[in-house]
Design a protein around this motif. Structure first.
Motif, PDB file in Angstrom:
ATOM      1  N   ASN A   1       0.832  -1.211   0.000  1.00 44.66           N
ATOM      2  CA  ASN A   1       0.000   0.000   0.000  1.00 44.66           C
ATOM      3  C   ASN A   1       0.861   1.253   0.000  1.00 44.66           C
ATOM      4  O   ASN A   1       0.548   2.237  -0.692  1.00 44.66           O
ATOM      5  CB  ASN A   1      -0.938  -0.020   1.201  1.00 44.66           C
ATOM      6  CG  ASN A   1      -2.108  -0.968   0.997  1.00 44.66           C
ATOM      7  OD1 ASN A   1      -2.749  -0.975  -0.050  1.00 44.66           O
ATOM      8  ND2 ASN A   1      -2.400  -1.794   1.990  1.00 44.66           N
TER       9      ASN A   1
ATOM     10  N   ALA B   1      -6.205  -2.433  -5.319  1.00 48.26           N
ATOM     11  CA  ALA B   1      -6.658  -3.681  -4.713  1.00 48.26           C
ATOM     12  C   ALA B   1      -6.690  -4.817  -5.737  1.00 48.26           C
ATOM     13  O   ALA B   1      -6.379  -5.977  -5.411  1.00 48.26           O
ATOM     14  CB  ALA B   1      -8.042  -3.492  -4.094  1.00 48.26           C
ATOM     15  N   ALA B   2      -7.067  -4.502  -6.978  1.00 49.42           N
ATOM     16  CA  ALA B   2      -7.113  -5.525  -8.018  1.00 49.42           C
ATOM     17  C   ALA B   2      -5.735  -6.125  -8.249  1.00 49.42           C
ATOM     18  O   ALA B   2      -5.601  -7.339  -8.499  1.00 49.42           O
ATOM     19  CB  ALA B   2      -7.665  -4.937  -9.310  1.00 49.42           C
TER      20      ALA B   2
ATOM     21  N   THR C   1      -6.749   4.428  -8.629  1.00 47.78           N
ATOM     22  CA  THR C   1      -7.884   4.311  -7.726  1.00 47.78           C
ATOM     23  C   THR C   1      -7.645   3.172  -6.743  1.00 47.78           C
ATOM     24  O   THR C   1      -6.824   2.273  -6.975  1.00 47.78           O
ATOM     25  CB  THR C   1      -9.179   4.040  -8.489  1.00 47.78           C
ATOM     26  OG1 THR C   1      -9.088   2.744  -9.110  1.00 47.78           O
ATOM     27  CG2 THR C   1      -9.412   5.105  -9.560  1.00 47.78           C
ATOM     28  N   ALA C   2      -8.391   3.192  -5.654  1.00 48.46           N
ATOM     29  CA  ALA C   2      -8.306   2.110  -4.673  1.00 48.46           C
ATOM     30  C   ALA C   2      -8.670   0.775  -5.309  1.00 48.46           C
ATOM     31  O   ALA C   2      -8.097  -0.275  -4.976  1.00 48.46           O
ATOM     32  CB  ALA C   2      -9.219   2.411  -3.482  1.00 48.46           C
ATOM     33  N   THR C   3      -9.602   0.810  -6.238  1.00 47.34           N
ATOM     34  CA  THR C   3     -10.013  -0.415  -6.934  1.00 47.34           C
ATOM     35  C   THR C   3      -8.878  -0.984  -7.768  1.00 47.34           C
ATOM     36  O   THR C   3      -8.626  -2.196  -7.772  1.00 47.34           O
ATOM     37  CB  THR C   3     -11.227  -0.132  -7.833  1.00 47.34           C
ATOM     38  OG1 THR C   3     -12.306   0.338  -7.017  1.00 47.34           O
ATOM     39  CG2 THR C   3     -11.659  -1.384  -8.580  1.00 47.34           C
ATOM     40  N   GLN C   4      -8.165  -0.115  -8.492  1.00 47.48           N
ATOM     41  CA  GLN C   4      -7.028  -0.569  -9.290  1.00 47.48           C
ATOM     42  C   GLN C   4      -5.945  -1.183  -8.415  1.00 47.48           C
ATOM     43  O   GLN C   4      -5.360  -2.221  -8.734  1.00 47.48           O
ATOM     44  CB  GLN C   4      -6.434   0.598 -10.079  1.00 47.48           C
ATOM     45  CG  GLN C   4      -7.258   1.076 -11.256  1.00 47.48           C
ATOM     46  CD  GLN C   4      -6.608   2.290 -11.914  1.00 47.48           C
ATOM     47  OE1 GLN C   4      -6.454   3.341 -11.296  1.00 47.48           O
ATOM     48  NE2 GLN C   4      -6.223   2.127 -13.176  1.00 47.48           N
TER      49      GLN C   4
ATOM     50  N   ASN D   1      -4.575  -8.118  -4.749  1.00 45.02           N
ATOM     51  CA  ASN D   1      -5.363  -9.288  -4.362  1.00 45.02           C
ATOM     52  C   ASN D   1      -5.712 -10.218  -5.513  1.00 45.02           C
ATOM     53  O   ASN D   1      -6.444 -11.184  -5.309  1.00 45.02           O
ATOM     54  CB  ASN D   1      -6.657  -8.822  -3.689  1.00 45.02           C
ATOM     55  CG  ASN D   1      -6.400  -7.988  -2.450  1.00 45.02           C
ATOM     56  OD1 ASN D   1      -5.711  -8.432  -1.543  1.00 45.02           O
ATOM     57  ND2 ASN D   1      -6.930  -6.771  -2.427  1.00 45.02           N
ATOM     58  N   ARG D   2      -5.210  -9.944  -6.723  1.00 47.29           N
ATOM     59  CA  ARG D   2      -5.616 -10.740  -7.878  1.00 47.29           C
ATOM     60  C   ARG D   2      -5.332 -12.224  -7.659  1.00 47.29           C
ATOM     61  O   ARG D   2      -4.264 -12.621  -7.173  1.00 47.29           O
ATOM     62  CB  ARG D   2      -4.870 -10.265  -9.122  1.00 47.29           C
ATOM     63  CG  ARG D   2      -5.249 -11.068 -10.385  1.00 47.29           C
ATOM     64  CD  ARG D   2      -4.469 -10.630 -11.613  1.00 47.29           C
ATOM     65  NE  ARG D   2      -4.717  -9.237 -11.923  1.00 47.29           N
ATOM     66  CZ  ARG D   2      -3.806  -8.269 -11.838  1.00 47.29           C
ATOM     67  NH1 ARG D   2      -2.582  -8.562 -11.449  1.00 47.29           N
ATOM     68  NH2 ARG D   2      -4.113  -7.034 -12.130  1.00 47.29           N
TER      69      ARG D   2
END
Length: 552
Positions: free
Chosen positions: A409, A433-434, A428-431, A437-438
């Motif tokens: 992070n 995390a993707a 973005t947080a989504t990018q 955690n992928r």
């Protein structure tokens, strides 16, 4: 030494000292035509600019050489093919011994005489940091008898292990003792009304300097962990892990500004965004990040060719990405043939361009702001170090995984901080995390947490930690090179289908037009002049296959 202005754009209108001419080590502080001392508030910014220059990602900085060794960059200079000579590293060696370290020593001696303990403590920590990096590159170097000017023009080369740990006879004060002295001096009261303007790194914050000093100790204990038992290392690091260390936003780094008069731009971008870019991006570094769908790629690499525009007659092409293969003997390797199309270092490492897919615009040179800082020791590096220690020394994979999450992070946050300052889009947080955690059917291309959880051995888990640290550290190659030699991770791929590289394999040809001219070096060569002129030098170069003391 003569002095020239460093400029207000770096937050201080001071005097920047440089040795005249080629700045040979043996000419340090002996020219009677120029002053050899000034006020310590003038000296401090000089040392910090010099430290970042000698260690950093620029033509004369050690990071550019070592990123070439570690396949993050490729340079057609000899070091790009694992070939070095006695002239390869004279620039950074001289930057340290003829500029940074003598000026830093003046801060210590003058500051001690004047009771300016804050300055003294900062200078002692800077000295410990720079000497540790020099040992990591060269092994035995002048240390205990260095920086004495005309009083000792032939300093002995102290043993690398004694520079770290001190000698049994007490003649060599080790780096750990020097760090402790620096921390103690930071805690002493002194008059330091000028420190805020003079300190280009922390703006006079002694708390941040103390956090750096303790983090440096943790880094060095981890670096030499193989020379001690786990029990000894655990006892060494326990008080540090419970102490205030570098926190997010407290990185040791030097900021740059987009000013030409005086020139305070990031020197790595100045050259690579000029008419003859110095560096190509490492092919395998790019391919690994692409295979893992790493969202940091637009910040790391700027493609001069717009997305969707075909390019031909280049050594290596992957969509808009253009580079030169390691060891290539093909016809498209010269600066003249690659300058206008090759992929450049991007926003994150040197303050280059964020890649929006549109490529370079106009007919002139690609434009950028040149403002990314030169990172030295960061919060994310601290957390990767903690992950390694928790895993390998403290035998706590759960705590190692938690530290890895923090490190990941922090790595992405650092990229976003630089992007936001530039006015470029942020991830973005989504990018983020993707990526982290992928879960992929192919373990190698899964996210780091899934790779860590799938790993069945300590070495495989360490590989995940060290690979992610390797990627995050793009732009500061000295620690990447050191980490690889001491841990033998990450296992850098030499082609998509080939087996992983090891430190002894060197460059493997992947077709009839690539060639390895040398083997991977475990150390750098000394400048030949210093071996010739100093009767107390080793006199000959150590074999490149010989190890630094911590490389077991």
């Amino acid at each position: 030494m003569k002095f020239h202005q460093i400029g207000a754009a770096l937050a201080f209108a001071g005097m920047l000292a440089t040795a005249s001419g080629c700045k040979d080590f043996y000419n340090t502080n002996v020219n009677p035509l120029y002053p050899t001392s000034t006020t310590i508030n003038n000296l401090l910014p000089i040392t910090q600019v010099s430290m970042a220059s000698g260690l950093g990602d620029n033509v004369g900085g050690l990071s550019q050489y070592t990123m070439g060794l570690m396949q993050q960059l490729y340079s057609t200079r000899g070091i790009g093919n694992f070939v070095q000579t006695g002239g390869s590293f004279g620039g950074p060696w001289s930057e340290f011994y003829a500029n940074m370290l003598p000026n830093n020593e003046l801060i210590i001696t003058q500051g001690t005489a004047e009771g300016q303990w804050s300055y003294v403590g900062i200078a002692q920590l800077q000295k410990a940091y720079v000497f540790s990096q020099m040992v990591d590159m060269w092994g035995d170097i002048p240390y205990s008898e260095a920086l004495q000017g005309v009083n000792n023009l032939a300093p002995r080369f102290d043993k690398d292990s004694e520079i770290y740990n001190g000698s049994a006879d007490g003649k060599v004060k080790g780096l750990f003792a020097l760090i402790d002295e620096g921390l103690a001096n930071l805690a002493r009261s002194s008059t330091n009304s000028t420190l805020g303007r003079a300190d280009l790194i922390y703006g006079g914050s002694l708390e941040k300097w103390a956090r750096f000093g303790r983090t440096l100790k943790l880094k060095l204990y981890n670096q030499i962990r193989k020379t001690n038992s786990n029990a000894v290392v655990a006892a060494q690091i326990a008080p540090l892990l419970s102490s205030p260390l570098i926190e997010e936003g407290g990185d040791l780094q030097l900021a740059y500004k987009n000013s030409i008069q005086p020139d305070t731009r990031n020197p790595g971008a100045v050259v690579d965004y000029g008419p003859n870019p110095e560096n190509r991006i490492g092919r395998y570094f790019y391919e690994d990040m692409k295979a893992k769908s790493d969202p940091r790629m637009p910040y790391y690499f700027f493609n001069q060719v717009p997305l969707g525009v075909a390019v031909t007659q280049q050594d290596y092409i992957n969509e808009s990405f253009v580079t030169v293969r390691p060891g290539s003997t093909g016809q498209y390797t010269s600066s003249a043939s690659t300058a206008g199309v090759q992929t450049l270092q991007g926003l994150y490492p040197v303050g280059g361009r964020y890649d929006d897919g549109k490529g370079r615009t106009g007919t002139g040179l690609p434009q950028t702001k040149y403002e990314a800082p030169q990172r030295l020791l960061t919060y994310y590096a601290r957390k990767y170090t903690e992950a390694e220690l928790q895993l390998v020394v403290l035998n706590n994979p759960t705590a190692a995984r938690a530290a890895l999450v923090d490190a990941l992070n922090a790595s992405f946050n650092k990229v976003n901080t630089i992007a936001a300052a530039d006015g470029s889009p942020v991830m973005t947080a989504t990018q983020i995390a993707a990526y982290i955690n992928r879960v992929n059917t192919t373990a190698a291309n899964s996210g780091p947490l899934n790779r860590f959880d799938r790993a069945t051995t300590t070495e495989d888990k360490l590989e995940v930690i060290m690979y992610e640290k390797y990627v995050a550290s793009f732009g500061y190659g000295v620690d990447v090179y050191t980490d690889f030699r001491r841990t033998h991770h990450p296992l850098i791929r030499v082609s998509q289908a080939a087996a992983a590289a090891t430190p002894g394999r060197g460059l493997l040809p992947d077709d009839g037009q690539t060639l390895s001219n040398g083997i991977f070096p475990y150390r750098l060569y000394y400048p030949t002049n210093d071996l010739i002129l100093n009767p107390n030098s080793p006199r000959t170069q150590a074999p490149v296959t010989s190890r630094i003391f911590w490389d077991l």
